[in-house]
Design an enzyme around this catalytic site. Structure first.
Site, PDB file in Angstrom:
ATOM      1  NE  ARG A  46      51.911  32.891 -57.492  1.00  0.00           N
ATOM      2  CZ  ARG A  46      52.362  34.023 -58.004  1.00  0.00           C
ATOM      3  NH1 ARG A  46      53.644  34.166 -58.282  1.00  0.00           N
ATOM      4  NH2 ARG A  46      51.535  35.015 -58.253  1.00  0.00           N
ATOM      5  NE  ARG A  64      53.741  31.685 -62.879  1.00  0.00           N
ATOM      6  CZ  ARG A  64      53.796  32.999 -62.978  1.00  0.00           C
ATOM      7  NH1 ARG A  64      54.839  33.585 -63.519  1.00  0.00           N
ATOM      8  NH2 ARG A  64      52.806  33.753 -62.550  1.00  0.00           N
ATOM      9  NE  ARG A 118      55.330  44.987 -58.008  1.00  0.00           N
ATOM     10  CZ  ARG A 118      55.022  43.853 -58.604  1.00  0.00           C
ATOM     11  NH1 ARG A 118      54.023  43.814 -59.451  1.00  0.00           N
ATOM     12  NH2 ARG A 118      55.698  42.767 -58.356  1.00  0.00           N
ATOM     13  NE  ARG A 127      48.852  37.244 -60.884  1.00  0.00           N
ATOM     14  CZ  ARG A 127      49.418  36.040 -61.068  1.00  0.00           C
ATOM     15  NH1 ARG A 127      48.714  34.931 -60.941  1.00  0.00           N
ATOM     16  NH2 ARG A 127      50.691  35.958 -61.369  1.00  0.00           N
ATOM     17  CE  LYS A 150      57.722  40.997 -64.544  1.00  0.00           C
ATOM     18  NZ  LYS A 150      56.498  40.380 -65.005  1.00  0.00           N
TER      19      LYS A 150
END
Length: 190
Positions: free
Chosen positions: A134, A128, A89, A146, A14
């Site tokens: 992260r 990533r 969401r 997630r 996204k």
């Protein structure tokens, strides 16, 4: 006015695609995370309220986020449109967005969903994680959680837009430009 909801699970692309869509269609990118940071930095009433909640480890309520989006829409009445990234969401947020946009004389033009299978998502997020810093991008179990959270709580938002005949699905696997071309083809039908 083109108001686009870009949808998909974590790692679907996204962020990458919204930057390209924003540029091509001259849209204002609305990321709820960016909005929160911006309102906090500006010291607005909504920003101060959000900061207080966040500092206490609480989620920012929908009405505060909707208020921030409303401020942004009102401040950009002459925009070509908006791309909503990371919002809505929940179905309640989708319904609130519909009401907000209607009050501003516009509507969601469509939702375009990037479809990517869980294994591909996991690999992308792990990759990533090598550069993002992260910790939740580096743990397979956290990544899977997630994705499952998305499937159970966020995916039903697609049904809201399917019910309005505003839903388009695009394969989110392949070369970035190929995916972008598919997205543009879907957007151009809205």
């Amino acid at each position: 006015m083109l108001n686009l909801v870009l949808f998909g699970p974590p790692g679907a692309g996204k962020g990458t695609q919204s930057a390209k869509i924003k540029e091509k269609y001259n849209l204002i990118h609305l990321s709820t995370g960016d909005l929160l940071r911006s309102e906090i930095a500006a010291g607005t009433a909504l920003g101060l309220e959000a900061k207080k909640l966040m500092d206490n480890g609480q989620l920012v309520p929908d009405e505060v986020v909707i208020g921030m989006i409303d401020n942004k829409v009102k401040a950009n009445q002459d925009a070509a449109g908006f791309i909503f990234d990371g919002f809505p969401r929940t179905v309640a947020q989708a319904e609130a967005l519909d009401v907000l946009l209607e009050k501003n004389g516009t509507a969601v033009s469509g939702m375009v969903a990037l479809e990517v299978d869980e294994e591909e998502l996991t690999q992308r997020i792990l990759e990533r994680g090598k550069t993002s810093g992260r910790s939740d991008d580096q743990d397979v179990n956290l990544i899977r959680n997630r994705v499952q959270e998305y499937e159970s709580k966020t995916a039903p938002v697609a049904d809201h837009y399917k019910g309005q005949n505003k839903y388009k699905s695009v394969a989110g696997v392949g070369a970035i430009e190929e995916i972008f071309d598919s997205l543009c083809a879907a957007i151009d039908t809205l």
